[in-house]
Design an enzyme around this catalytic site. Structure first.
Site, short mmCIF file in Angstrom:
data_model
loop_
_atom_site.label_atom_id
_atom_site.label_comp_id
_atom_site.label_asym_id
_atom_site.label_seq_id
_atom_site.Cartn_x
_atom_site.Cartn_y
_atom_site.Cartn_z
N HIS A 233 0.84 -1.19 0.00
CA HIS A 233 0.00 0.00 0.00
C HIS A 233 0.88 1.24 0.00
O HIS A 233 1.96 1.23 0.58
CB HIS A 233 -0.92 0.02 1.24
CG HIS A 233 -2.07 0.96 1.10
ND1 HIS A 233 -1.97 2.29 1.45
CD2 HIS A 233 -3.32 0.77 0.62
CE1 HIS A 233 -3.14 2.87 1.19
NE2 HIS A 233 -3.96 1.98 0.68
N GLU B 250 -7.87 -5.08 -0.51
CA GLU B 250 -8.35 -5.89 -1.64
C GLU B 250 -8.21 -7.38 -1.40
O GLU B 250 -8.91 -8.18 -2.01
CB GLU B 250 -7.58 -5.52 -2.92
CG GLU B 250 -7.49 -4.06 -3.22
CD GLU B 250 -8.77 -3.47 -3.75
OE1 GLU B 250 -9.85 -3.99 -3.38
OE2 GLU B 250 -8.70 -2.52 -4.53
N1 COA Z 1 4.10 -7.27 -5.11
C1 COA Z 1 5.40 -7.26 -5.41
N2 COA Z 1 6.21 -6.21 -5.25
C2 COA Z 1 5.64 -5.09 -4.78
C3 COA Z 1 4.28 -5.03 -4.43
C4 COA Z 1 3.49 -6.17 -4.62
N3 COA Z 1 2.19 -6.19 -4.32
N4 COA Z 1 4.00 -3.78 -3.98
C5 COA Z 1 5.14 -3.09 -4.04
N5 COA Z 1 6.13 -3.89 -4.52
C6 COA Z 1 7.52 -3.52 -4.73
C7 COA Z 1 7.69 -2.64 -5.96
O1 COA Z 1 7.88 -3.41 -7.12
C8 COA Z 1 8.88 -1.81 -5.59
O2 COA Z 1 10.04 -2.58 -5.82
P1 COA Z 1 11.40 -1.90 -6.40
O3 COA Z 1 11.76 -0.85 -5.37
O4 COA Z 1 12.33 -3.04 -6.48
O5 COA Z 1 11.00 -1.29 -7.70
C9 COA Z 1 8.76 -1.66 -4.07
O6 COA Z 1 7.93 -2.73 -3.63
C10 COA Z 1 8.11 -0.36 -3.67
O7 COA Z 1 6.88 -0.26 -4.36
P2 COA Z 1 6.22 1.08 -4.80
O8 COA Z 1 5.79 0.95 -6.23
O9 COA Z 1 7.07 2.25 -4.44
O10 COA Z 1 4.98 1.14 -3.89
P3 COA Z 1 3.77 2.09 -4.12
O11 COA Z 1 3.53 2.79 -2.87
O12 COA Z 1 3.93 2.95 -5.31
O13 COA Z 1 2.66 1.02 -4.49
C11 COA Z 1 0.78 -0.28 -4.55
C12 COA Z 1 1.57 0.74 -3.73
C13 COA Z 1 -0.54 -0.57 -3.87
C14 COA Z 1 0.49 0.31 -5.95
C15 COA Z 1 1.63 -1.57 -4.71
O14 COA Z 1 1.94 -2.08 -3.44
C16 COA Z 1 0.95 -2.60 -5.58
O15 COA Z 1 1.09 -2.56 -6.80
N6 COA Z 1 0.20 -3.58 -4.97
C17 COA Z 1 -0.50 -4.58 -5.73
C18 COA Z 1 -1.82 -4.02 -6.28
C19 COA Z 1 -2.87 -3.84 -5.20
O16 COA Z 1 -3.05 -4.68 -4.34
N7 COA Z 1 -3.57 -2.72 -5.30
C20 COA Z 1 -4.61 -2.37 -4.36
C21 COA Z 1 -4.17 -1.25 -3.46
S1 COA Z 1 -5.33 -0.93 -2.17
#
Ligand code: COA
Length: 406
Positions: free
Chosen positions: A285, A345
């Site tokens: 998140h 989710e």
């Molecule tokens: N699975 C695998 N890796 C993940 C991940 C996940 N669910 N969520 C984050 N990461 C990884 C990213 O790839 C990134 O890796 P890197 O630094 O090697 O590139 C690192 O963790 C940091 O992620 P970041 O993109 O900065 O986090 P964010 O704050 O932008 O993303 C979400 C938050 C929710 C978009 C992300 O966690 C995600 O895509 N989750 C899956 C989709 C989901 O469940 N969405 C519903 C949200 S309520």
């Protein structure tokens, strides 16, 4: 107290520029906040997300208390977000009637929606259907319409005729009835209320921000809600629960005896996904650094539902817990400094599935709940009356005329 700290991304390394490029220098000096983390763009009375402690406050109420199975309905959440306090009996009934009337009016419109509900994706369908409403429709009518359009879309996908709303019911019971074509038990309606209340608002999330940006231009509520639906559709926001269920199915396909996963099978599946460069849906998140408190609320709702159904704990809940443990361990090994735990989710998928909703309807059902928050933010943004208009840093070419002579 609103956190006014402004945190920004590390400024990006700026490549050396020729003298002809210096016209953009004043923008380069400004810090870049590409994901807007920590940037405060509004004051709100609606909700606060405490990512460090894992707390969500909805207009003065802790989500675990508000949606903890104590009978708070979707209409109550609307009253809270639209009016600032949980409604009393008379106001609750008048909101229930207004939202039911919104469903009835929307149902009467179904024949005039063109091919909006023919869309293959439920979010495309409700976005197109809501776009047929015009201008400043009141919040209760918008909430009723989103539920009616989502349910009618699900019926069309199942090859069935839409089910007309029952104005005597509250939204949760009627939505299940319209979407499934079969009446909901009180326990089912109560746990759908738990879900809808839980997701009704969540700080400055992407779809809410979208609604506020559109509203800030002076545009109407329907335009703001249509844009918000578009933002919610994305898999990084509201589109994750369908894929979460796909993941549980994929792990279950490798199940051992009695449907229980073979030892280590969740771990292997998760590792293979990560190795392929894919994200684990329902994990991680932007704000929470601990487990999303809404995951716990929904997990308990599934337990209650199963108890009232009189059955043993379903294989799916047990599997979901095992997959969550495996995903958390794998992600923490990969990202030791970045806690990536279950988000809302993850258990949304299990709960909505237990309520008999098809997975293609999960994201539209999220919109059915979140529209309460969107409408409240639209009103708040109007009162703020400030155009939201950030800046960008230009890194493109320089017009010939602007280049200094050699
Ligand atoms: N699975 C695998 N890796 C993940 C991940 C996940 N669910 N969520 C984050 N990461 C990884 C990213 O790839 C990134 O890796 P890197 O630094 O090697 O590139 C690192 O963790 C940091 O992620 P970041 O993109 O900065 O986090 P964010 O704050 O932008 O993303 C979400 C938050 C929710 C978009 C992300 O966690 C995600 O895509 N989750 C899956 C989709 C989901 O469940 N969405 C519903 C949200 S309520």
């Amino acid at each position: 107290m609103v956190d006014c700290t402004i945190k920004v991304d590390q400024p990006r390394a700026v490549p050396k520029m020729s003298s002809a490029e210096v016209i953009g220098m004043r923008d380069v000096a400004a810090p870049l906040a590409s994901g807007l983390e920590g940037v405060v763009v509004a004051e709100t009375r609606l909700s606060e997300v405490d990512g460090e402690r894992g707390r969500l406050t909805l207009a003065g109420h802790d989500v675990e208390e508000l949606a903890g199975g104590g009978g708070v309905t979707f209409e109550d959440a609307c009253g809270l977000l639209w009016g600032g306090a949980l409604p009393g009996a008379a106001e609750r009934e008048s909101l229930r009637r207004a939202i039911a009337e919104g469903r009835t009016r929307a149902f009467a419109l179904l024949g005039r929606l063109g091919d909006a509900l023919q869309a293959g994706d439920g979010m495309d369908a409700i976005r197109a259907a809501v776009a047929h409403l015009s201008g400043d429709v009141p919040p209760a009518a918008i909430a009723g319409a989103v539920a009616t359009f989502a349910a009618a879309w699900a019926r069309r996908c199942a090859g069935e005729a839409p089910v007309a709303p029952d104005p005597a019911l509250r939204l949760s019971a009627d939505y299940l009835r319209m979407a499934r074509g079969a009446a909901a038990s009180e326990a089912e309606a109560r746990e759908l209320d738990t879900y809808l209340v839980t997701v009704s608002d969540h700080g400055m999330n992407a779809s809410t921000f979208t609604a506020r940006v559109v509203t800030s231009t002076g545009s109407d509520a329907i335009s703001a809600v249509v844009a918000a639906i578009g933002a919610l559709k994305g898999p990084l926001h509201g589109g994750a629960p369908g894929p979460v269920l796909d993941m549980l199915d994929a792990v279950a396909a490798k199940a051992g005896e009695g449907g229980a996963p073979a030892p280590g099978c969740a771990e292997r599946w998760i590792q293979a996904e990560l190795a392929a460069g894919r994200r684990i849906m329902g994990m991680g998140h932007r704000i929470y650094r601990v487990r999303d408190p809404r995951a716990a609320v929904l997990e308990r709702a599934i337990e209650r539902l199963e108890r009232t159904a009189g059955g043993a704990r379903s294989a799916r809940l047990a599997l979901a817990r095992e997959v969550e443990r495996a995903a958390e361990a794998a992600l923490s090994a990969r990202h030791p400094d970045r806690p990536l735990r279950a988000n809302v989710e993850f258990y949304t998928a299990v709960l909505l599935d237990a309520l008999g909703l098809p997975r293609a309807l999960f994201a539209p059902t999220f919109a059915v709940g979140r529209v309460a928050g969107w409408c409240a933010h639209i009103d708040e943004q109007r009162r703020a009356g400030r155009l939201i208009r950030p800046s960008s840093r230009y890194i493109g070419g320089v017009p010939r005329a602007a280049a200094p002579p050699h």
